[in-house]
Design an enzyme around this catalytic site. Sequence first.
Site, PDB file in Angstrom:
ATOM      1  N   SER A  42       0.810  -1.217   0.000  1.00 51.26           N
ATOM      2  CA  SER A  42       0.000   0.000   0.000  1.00 51.26           C
ATOM      3  C   SER A  42       0.849   1.274   0.000  1.00 51.26           C
ATOM      4  CB  SER A  42      -0.891  -0.015   1.250  1.00 51.26           C
ATOM      5  OG  SER A  42      -1.280   1.289   1.612  1.00 51.26           O
ATOM      6  N   GLY A  43       0.533   2.185  -0.904  1.00 50.85           N
ATOM      7  CA  GLY A  43       1.229   3.465  -0.920  1.00 50.85           C
ATOM      8  C   GLY A  43       0.970   4.262   0.348  1.00 50.85           C
ATOM      9  N   LEU A  44      -0.273   4.223   0.808  1.00 51.21           N
ATOM     10  CA  LEU A  44      -0.599   4.933   2.049  1.00 51.21           C
ATOM     11  C   LEU A  44       0.193   4.363   3.217  1.00 51.21           C
ATOM     12  CD1 LEU A  44      -2.280   6.893   3.763  1.00 51.21           C
ATOM     13  CD2 LEU A  44      -4.040   5.114   3.930  1.00 51.21           C
ATOM     14  N   ASP A  54       1.040  10.567   1.698  1.00 51.90           N
ATOM     15  CA  ASP A  54       0.737   9.722   0.534  1.00 51.90           C
ATOM     16  C   ASP A  54       0.563  10.614  -0.692  1.00 51.90           C
ATOM     17  OD1 ASP A  54       0.021   7.570  -1.048  1.00 51.90           O
ATOM     18  OD2 ASP A  54      -2.004   7.378  -0.244  1.00 51.90           O
ATOM     19  N   ASP A  81       1.062  -1.023  -5.078  1.00 55.13           N
ATOM     20  CA  ASP A  81       0.292   0.185  -5.340  1.00 55.13           C
ATOM     21  C   ASP A  81       1.258   1.180  -5.984  1.00 55.13           C
ATOM     22  OD1 ASP A  81      -1.083   2.549  -5.243  1.00 55.13           O
ATOM     23  OD2 ASP A  81      -1.329   2.577  -3.057  1.00 55.13           O
ATOM     24  N   ASP A  83       0.698   3.984  -7.477  1.00 54.05           N
ATOM     25  CA  ASP A  83       0.151   5.345  -7.601  1.00 54.05           C
ATOM     26  C   ASP A  83      -0.179   5.644  -9.075  1.00 54.05           C
ATOM     27  OD1 ASP A  83       0.287   5.637  -4.874  1.00 54.05           O
ATOM     28  OD2 ASP A  83       2.177   6.718  -4.874  1.00 54.05           O
ATOM     29  N   GLU A 110      -3.284   4.248 -10.887  1.00 59.00           N
ATOM     30  CA  GLU A 110      -4.555   4.963 -10.798  1.00 59.00           C
ATOM     31  C   GLU A 110      -4.569   6.136 -11.757  1.00 59.00           C
ATOM     32  OE1 GLU A 110      -3.575   5.393  -6.639  1.00 59.00           O
ATOM     33  OE2 GLU A 110      -3.897   7.556  -6.743  1.00 59.00           O
ATOM     34  N   LYS A 116       0.113  12.509  -6.830  1.00 63.00           N
ATOM     35  CA  LYS A 116      -1.264  12.164  -6.427  1.00 63.00           C
ATOM     36  C   LYS A 116      -1.520  12.534  -4.963  1.00 63.00           C
ATOM     37  CE  LYS A 116      -1.853   9.061  -3.983  1.00 63.00           C
ATOM     38  NZ  LYS A 116      -2.053   7.602  -3.948  1.00 63.00           N
ATOM     39  N   ASN A 118      -3.985  11.021  -1.559  1.00 67.34           N
ATOM     40  CA  ASN A 118      -4.774   9.865  -1.134  1.00 67.34           C
ATOM     41  C   ASN A 118      -6.239  10.099  -1.489  1.00 67.34           C
ATOM     42  OD1 ASN A 118      -6.452   8.402   1.237  1.00 67.34           O
ATOM     43  ND2 ASN A 118      -4.641   7.243   0.673  1.00 67.34           N
ATOM     44  N   SER A 119      -6.919   9.036  -1.874  1.00 66.78           N
ATOM     45  CA  SER A 119      -8.297   9.145  -2.359  1.00 66.78           C
ATOM     46  C   SER A 119      -9.271   9.665  -1.300  1.00 66.78           C
ATOM     47  CB  SER A 119      -8.786   7.782  -2.849  1.00 66.78           C
ATOM     48  OG  SER A 119      -7.986   7.337  -3.903  1.00 66.78           O
ATOM     49  N   ARG A 154      -6.671   1.381 -12.047  1.00 65.99           N
ATOM     50  CA  ARG A 154      -7.592   1.843 -10.997  1.00 65.99           C
ATOM     51  C   ARG A 154      -8.374   3.062 -11.460  1.00 65.99           C
ATOM     52  NH1 ARG A 154      -5.353   3.135  -4.976  1.00 65.99           N
ATOM     53  NH2 ARG A 154      -6.617   4.965  -4.477  1.00 65.99           N
ATOM     54  N   HIS A 185     -12.751   2.188  -7.256  1.00 63.24           N
ATOM     55  CA  HIS A 185     -12.636   2.697  -5.889  1.00 63.24           C
ATOM     56  C   HIS A 185     -13.821   3.599  -5.547  1.00 63.24           C
ATOM     57  CE1 HIS A 185     -10.698   2.970  -2.198  1.00 63.24           C
ATOM     58  NE2 HIS A 185      -9.745   3.847  -2.422  1.00 63.24           N
TER      59      HIS A 185
END
Length: 291
Positions: A42-44, A54, A81, A83, A110, A116, A118-119, A154, A185
């Site tokens: 996970s990038g986060l 992130d 991930d 990104d 993504e 980027k 975080n979503s 993504r 997502h």
Amino acid sequence: MKKSTRLRELLQGSELEFLMEAHNGLSARIVEEVGFKGIWASGLAMSASLGVRDSNEASWTQVLEIVEFMADATSIPILLDGDTGYGNFNNFRRLVKKLEQRDVAGVCIEDKIFPKSNSFIGEQQPLADVDEFCGKIKAGKDAQQDEDFCIVARVEAFIAGWGLKEALHRANAYHEAGADAVLIHSKLSEPDEIISFMQEWDDRGPIVIVPTKYYNTPTWMYQEFHISLVIWANHLMRASITAMEKTAKEIFTSQAIVSVEQQIAPLEDVFRLQNVAELQQAEKSYLPGNY
Ligand code: SPV
Ligand code: MG
């Protein structure tokens, strides 16, 4: 079987499968030891564990280094991930090459803009141009040497507030461009967007989801809607924050370690996770005086 082949099977099989988040060699080993078939790098979680945001604050080679430790420490496939792919199509195809060299089974990119966010932070995040993102997917597919290396595309259309039509348009375009799976997502607390998407998607290709925000949805529903892969995306990193904060506070307040000893992993667990036994065995073979 190659790790990439195993990841491909998780994506393409008829059963619902799961990836568990890890962010370093230690957490990756724990994921494998408890029985998961694959790892979400996970990038986060990786950025949080480095103490940065992130937002591509960690460079792509720093991420590569972490994921290499994770791959060395485990025998199950890792989906990185990636990104946005850390740049344009050219940066992404170089990433694919480097991941293959490190035995990472696949990468997810993504459709956002570098750097980027975080979503789950902010609203209306800008999205990548569809054609440009399709070119990135194609470049990655053309760059891979191992036919089973997986590229997951993504779709952030729901995250950015663009709705179902755009989500379907993007998912379809990425599927046509050669993505091995689509990650759709959503940041709603109910799975409504995911369900509406799945009703229209019609099993065109494997679908991956990250139910961090709609966490109270029963897992059987995902099987029902023909989801291929569920990613539990950040729970080891978050669990470690809770455990570390509790332990640090207790030691700080009591100025002693006696009260925490029974609440934390014994050193034997640390040595087991590091595979110290293998080194001790090797010493018997290779160190003079130990033969
Ligand atoms: C991650 O784990 O870094 C992800 C999933 O990309 S999310 O945090 O939901 O964006
Ligand atoms: Mg991420």
